[in-house]
Enzyme design. Structure first.
Site, PDB file in Angstrom:
ATOM      1  N   HIS A 113       9.192   8.034 -27.342  1.00 21.05           N
ATOM      2  CA  HIS A 113       8.166   8.899 -26.752  1.00 21.05           C
ATOM      3  C   HIS A 113       8.418  10.375 -27.061  1.00 21.05           C
ATOM      4  O   HIS A 113       7.513  11.097 -27.493  1.00 21.05           O
ATOM      5  CB  HIS A 113       8.119   8.685 -25.240  1.00 21.05           C
ATOM      6  CG  HIS A 113       7.199   9.646 -24.537  1.00 21.05           C
ATOM      7  ND1 HIS A 113       5.835   9.649 -24.732  1.00 21.05           N
ATOM      8  CD2 HIS A 113       7.458  10.650 -23.664  1.00 21.05           C
ATOM      9  CE1 HIS A 113       5.288  10.604 -24.003  1.00 21.05           C
ATOM     10  NE2 HIS A 113       6.244  11.227 -23.348  1.00 21.05           N
TER      11      HIS A 113
ATOM     12  N   ARG B 279      -1.860  21.809 -14.792  1.00 17.04           N
ATOM     13  CA  ARG B 279      -0.887  20.763 -15.113  1.00 17.04           C
ATOM     14  C   ARG B 279      -1.168  20.136 -16.473  1.00 17.04           C
ATOM     15  O   ARG B 279      -0.263  19.617 -17.122  1.00 17.04           O
ATOM     16  CB  ARG B 279      -0.896  19.690 -14.020  1.00 17.04           C
ATOM     17  CG  ARG B 279       0.196  18.659 -14.235  1.00 17.04           C
ATOM     18  CD  ARG B 279       0.438  17.765 -13.040  1.00 17.04           C
ATOM     19  NE  ARG B 279       1.543  16.867 -13.303  1.00 17.04           N
ATOM     20  CZ  ARG B 279       2.081  16.054 -12.405  1.00 17.04           C
ATOM     21  NH1 ARG B 279       1.624  16.024 -11.170  1.00 17.04           N
ATOM     22  NH2 ARG B 279       3.090  15.265 -12.740  1.00 17.04           N
TER      23      ARG B 279
ATOM     24  N   LYS C 246       3.799  11.449 -11.542  1.00 17.04           N
ATOM     25  CA  LYS C 246       2.959  10.643 -12.423  1.00 17.04           C
ATOM     26  C   LYS C 246       3.670   9.326 -12.694  1.00 17.04           C
ATOM     27  O   LYS C 246       4.784   9.306 -13.222  1.00 17.04           O
ATOM     28  CB  LYS C 246       2.679  11.368 -13.739  1.00 17.04           C
ATOM     29  CG  LYS C 246       1.573  12.391 -13.665  1.00 17.04           C
ATOM     30  CD  LYS C 246       1.228  12.905 -15.060  1.00 17.04           C
ATOM     31  CE  LYS C 246       0.039  13.828 -15.038  1.00 17.04           C
ATOM     32  NZ  LYS C 246      -0.306  14.330 -16.391  1.00 17.04           N
TER      33      LYS C 246
ATOM     34  N   HIS D   7       1.001  15.692 -26.433  1.00 17.86           N
ATOM     35  CA  HIS D   7       0.918  14.307 -25.986  1.00 17.86           C
ATOM     36  C   HIS D   7      -0.312  13.567 -26.518  1.00 17.86           C
ATOM     37  O   HIS D   7      -0.235  12.360 -26.769  1.00 17.86           O
ATOM     38  CB  HIS D   7       0.960  14.236 -24.462  1.00 17.86           C
ATOM     39  CG  HIS D   7       2.322  14.471 -23.888  1.00 17.86           C
ATOM     40  ND1 HIS D   7       3.013  15.647 -24.081  1.00 17.86           N
ATOM     41  CD2 HIS D   7       3.125  13.684 -23.122  1.00 17.86           C
ATOM     42  CE1 HIS D   7       4.178  15.563 -23.465  1.00 17.86           C
ATOM     43  NE2 HIS D   7       4.278  14.391 -22.882  1.00 17.86           N
TER      44      HIS D   7
ATOM     45  N   LYS E 165       8.487  22.836 -14.377  1.00 21.47           N
ATOM     46  CA  LYS E 165       7.670  21.677 -14.015  1.00 21.47           C
ATOM     47  C   LYS E 165       7.300  21.717 -12.533  1.00 21.47           C
ATOM     48  O   LYS E 165       6.150  21.461 -12.156  1.00 21.47           O
ATOM     49  CB  LYS E 165       8.438  20.387 -14.327  1.00 21.47           C
ATOM     50  CG  LYS E 165       7.706  19.084 -13.949  1.00 21.47           C
ATOM     51  CD  LYS E 165       6.853  18.592 -15.083  1.00 21.47           C
ATOM     52  CE  LYS E 165       6.094  17.316 -14.741  1.00 21.47           C
ATOM     53  NZ  LYS E 165       6.727  16.092 -15.255  1.00 21.47           N
TER      54      LYS E 165
ATOM     55  N   GLU F  52      -3.767  17.505 -11.567  1.00 20.71           N
ATOM     56  CA  GLU F  52      -4.328  17.906 -12.863  1.00 20.71           C
ATOM     57  C   GLU F  52      -5.850  18.095 -12.787  1.00 20.71           C
ATOM     58  O   GLU F  52      -6.608  17.610 -13.622  1.00 20.71           O
ATOM     59  CB  GLU F  52      -3.976  16.861 -13.921  1.00 20.71           C
ATOM     60  CG  GLU F  52      -3.949  17.384 -15.349  1.00 20.71           C
ATOM     61  CD  GLU F  52      -3.364  16.375 -16.312  1.00 20.71           C
ATOM     62  OE1 GLU F  52      -4.109  15.848 -17.142  1.00 20.71           O
ATOM     63  OE2 GLU F  52      -2.142  16.101 -16.221  1.00 20.71           O
TER      64      GLU F  52
ATOM     65  N   GLU G  24      11.004  17.566 -25.001  1.00 19.30           N
ATOM     66  CA  GLU G  24      10.336  17.991 -23.772  1.00 19.30           C
ATOM     67  C   GLU G  24      10.896  19.327 -23.272  1.00 19.30           C
ATOM     68  O   GLU G  24      10.190  20.081 -22.597  1.00 19.30           O
ATOM     69  CB  GLU G  24      10.474  16.913 -22.699  1.00 19.30           C
ATOM     70  CG  GLU G  24       9.791  15.587 -23.027  1.00 19.30           C
ATOM     71  CD  GLU G  24       8.284  15.613 -22.779  1.00 19.30           C
ATOM     72  OE1 GLU G  24       7.753  16.678 -22.402  1.00 19.30           O
ATOM     73  OE2 GLU G  24       7.656  14.560 -22.964  1.00 19.30           O
TER      74      GLU G  24
ATOM     75  N   ARG H 155       0.807  -1.225   0.000  1.00 20.05           N
ATOM     76  CA  ARG H 155       0.000   0.000   0.000  1.00 20.05           C
ATOM     77  C   ARG H 155       0.839   1.273   0.000  1.00 20.05           C
ATOM     78  O   ARG H 155       0.377   2.347   0.397  1.00 20.05           O
ATOM     79  CB  ARG H 155      -1.000   0.000   1.162  1.00 20.05           C
ATOM     80  CG  ARG H 155      -2.041  -1.094   1.053  1.00 20.05           C
ATOM     81  CD  ARG H 155      -3.198  -0.845   1.994  1.00 20.05           C
ATOM     82  NE  ARG H 155      -4.232  -1.876   1.802  1.00 20.05           N
ATOM     83  CZ  ARG H 155      -4.324  -2.977   2.534  1.00 20.05           C
ATOM     84  NH1 ARG H 155      -3.451  -3.178   3.520  1.00 20.05           N
ATOM     85  NH2 ARG H 155      -5.274  -3.851   2.313  1.00 20.05           N
TER      86      ARG H 155
ATOM     87  N   ASN I  32       0.819  18.447 -21.069  1.00 19.65           N
ATOM     88  CA  ASN I  32       0.507  17.422 -22.069  1.00 19.65           C
ATOM     89  C   ASN I  32       0.516  17.980 -23.493  1.00 19.65           C
ATOM     90  O   ASN I  32       0.063  17.292 -24.420  1.00 19.65           O
ATOM     91  CB  ASN I  32      -0.859  16.802 -21.771  1.00 19.65           C
ATOM     92  CG  ASN I  32      -0.857  15.997 -20.482  1.00 19.65           C
ATOM     93  OD1 ASN I  32       0.012  15.177 -20.256  1.00 19.65           O
ATOM     94  ND2 ASN I  32      -1.830  16.262 -19.618  1.00 19.65           N
TER      95      ASN I  32
ATOM     96  N   HIS J  99       0.687  10.404 -28.324  1.00 20.27           N
ATOM     97  CA  HIS J  99       0.343   9.063 -27.844  1.00 20.27           C
ATOM     98  C   HIS J  99      -0.353   8.246 -28.928  1.00 20.27           C
ATOM     99  O   HIS J  99      -0.181   7.018 -29.001  1.00 20.27           O
ATOM    100  CB  HIS J  99      -0.551   9.154 -26.608  1.00 20.27           C
ATOM    101  CG  HIS J  99       0.181   9.572 -25.369  1.00 20.27           C
ATOM    102  ND1 HIS J  99      -0.460   9.910 -24.206  1.00 20.27           N
ATOM    103  CD2 HIS J  99       1.512   9.692 -25.110  1.00 20.27           C
ATOM    104  CE1 HIS J  99       0.430  10.227 -23.289  1.00 20.27           C
ATOM    105  NE2 HIS J  99       1.633  10.107 -23.822  1.00 20.27           N
TER     106      HIS J  99
END
Length: 368
Positions: free
Chosen positions: A267, A242, A143, A249, A227, A237, A185, A121, A246, A253
């Protein structure tokens, strides 16, 4: 050494930036540990260069460790990779108070972070990013995720690291293609809300990629500070702040999905093409000047990054690519928020445009 902080109240953590930090990491890790033991997770390529120096530094602080070496590449960031890693951590007797070290690029950081979010956990982890992409983006912000056939990063959790240690000298062993993927990036931070930084990229990007250490330090520190500021303002987000990270992205993606999350398109390369497409789509919707979109495209092309469908090696039709985008984790109420732009440094979030319009646009790009 430069130090920044991601301000998240009781969960705030430092980001350390400096040449040679991996060889002295023990002194920064030791104060975090409840017992003098840690576990290192890395990939085969990174292990060849940095596992021994990192381990030596830990040993100098009387910290014992075990290591788990995975295969490099996006295929490791999967259910199989997650199962192997969590079972290894449990077998090593990981405790909630332990800190697992993620030594590698974005794949290792994402996978280790997610594993640490769920094992017992939740246990702690430390990011030691060794690629430009991870140093300027994925190692900061918490993330974590794995990929599944339906899409990239669809299974994951927000789980902040306890420490980020960035050693820019690791970029000296990075292949040029990987360095370029990370540079995409860096450019992103200029395109989001900092036109002056994009202009800096236009002037210094080629030197950064050629090995200019001063340019690399500047790019890393500026990107990480941006960032950290955004993450502190909108960690999960929920307020579209935030979400600006993206940029490129959603399109990117889809390109990654079409190429099977393989080395056909890295990526960062997909993000580069995605940012160019986002600007072109913004032009098509009357939001952005063609001159700004052309400027973005020209800079990406000048440093050898994909800047359209053809240079990304993708020949799928708009319906197929929009179908990939429909699985995006950012979909809300059946609508996909897109990060578009009114010009360089003027990005914003909108769900005004449906995927049918995106599909038509991409068909046009395919024929261009």
């Amino acid at each position: 050494m430069e130090s920044l902080t991601v301000e998240l109240g009781s969960r705030s953590y430092p980001i350390l930036i400096g040449d040679g930090l991996i060889r002295g990491i023990g002194e920064h890790v030791a104060p975090l540990l409840k017992r003098p033991r840690t576990m290192i997770v890395t990939d085969r390529h990174v292990a060849e260069h940095y596992l021994i120096p990192l381990g030596t530094s830990l040993a100098m602080e009387s910290i014992s460790f075990s290591s788990f070496v995975l295969e490099p590449g996006e295929s490791t960031k999967s259910w199989t990779g997650l199962a192997r890693l969590t079972e290894w951590l449990i077998g090593e007797g990981v405790e909630r108070g332990d800190h697992v070290i993620a030594l590698g690029g974005g794949v290792i950081g994402d996978l280790v972070g997610f594993a640490c979010s769920i094992v017992k956990r939740g246990c702690n982890f430390i990011q030691v990013p060794t690629t430009l992409l991870a140093q300027v983006d994925s190692s900061v912000g918490g993330k974590t995720a794995i990929n599944v056939p339906a899409g990239k990063n669809l299974i994951g959790a927000f789980h902040q690291p306890a420490l980020v240690v960035i050693d820019p000298t690791t970029l000296e062993t990075l292949p040029r293609r990987e360095l370029g993927a990370g540079y995409a990036e860096v450019v992103k931070y200029g395109l989001i809300d900092d036109a002056d930084f994009f202009a800096w990229c236009e002037e210094h990007g080629a030197a950064l990629l050629a090995g200019d250490s001063e340019a690399r330090h500047k790019a890393i520190a500026h990107s990480v500070a941006a960032k950290a500021r955004i993450v502190a303002a909108d960690e999960r987000e929920t307020r579209d702040v935030r979400a600006l990270l993206n940029l490129g992205h959603s399109f990117g993606h889809a390109l990654e999905a079409e190429t099977g999350y393989s080395d056909k398109l890295l990526h960062g390369e997909a993000v580069a093409a995605g940012m160019a497409l986002a600007h072109r789509f913004s032009v098509a919707q009357g939001l952005c000047s063609a001159a700004d979109a052309d400027r973005v495209r020209a800079h990406l092309a000048s440093v050898g990054l994909p800047h359209d469908l053809a240079s990304a090696g993708v020949d799928a039709d708009g319906t197929t690519l929009a179908g990939h985008m429909a699985h995006d984790k950012k979909v809300r109420g059946g609508k996909l928020p897109l990060i578009l732009t009114r010009g360089i440094g003027q990005s914003f979030v909108t769900d005004e445009f449906g995927l049918d319009r995106v599909s038509t646009f991409l068909d046009g790009e395919r024929k261009a």
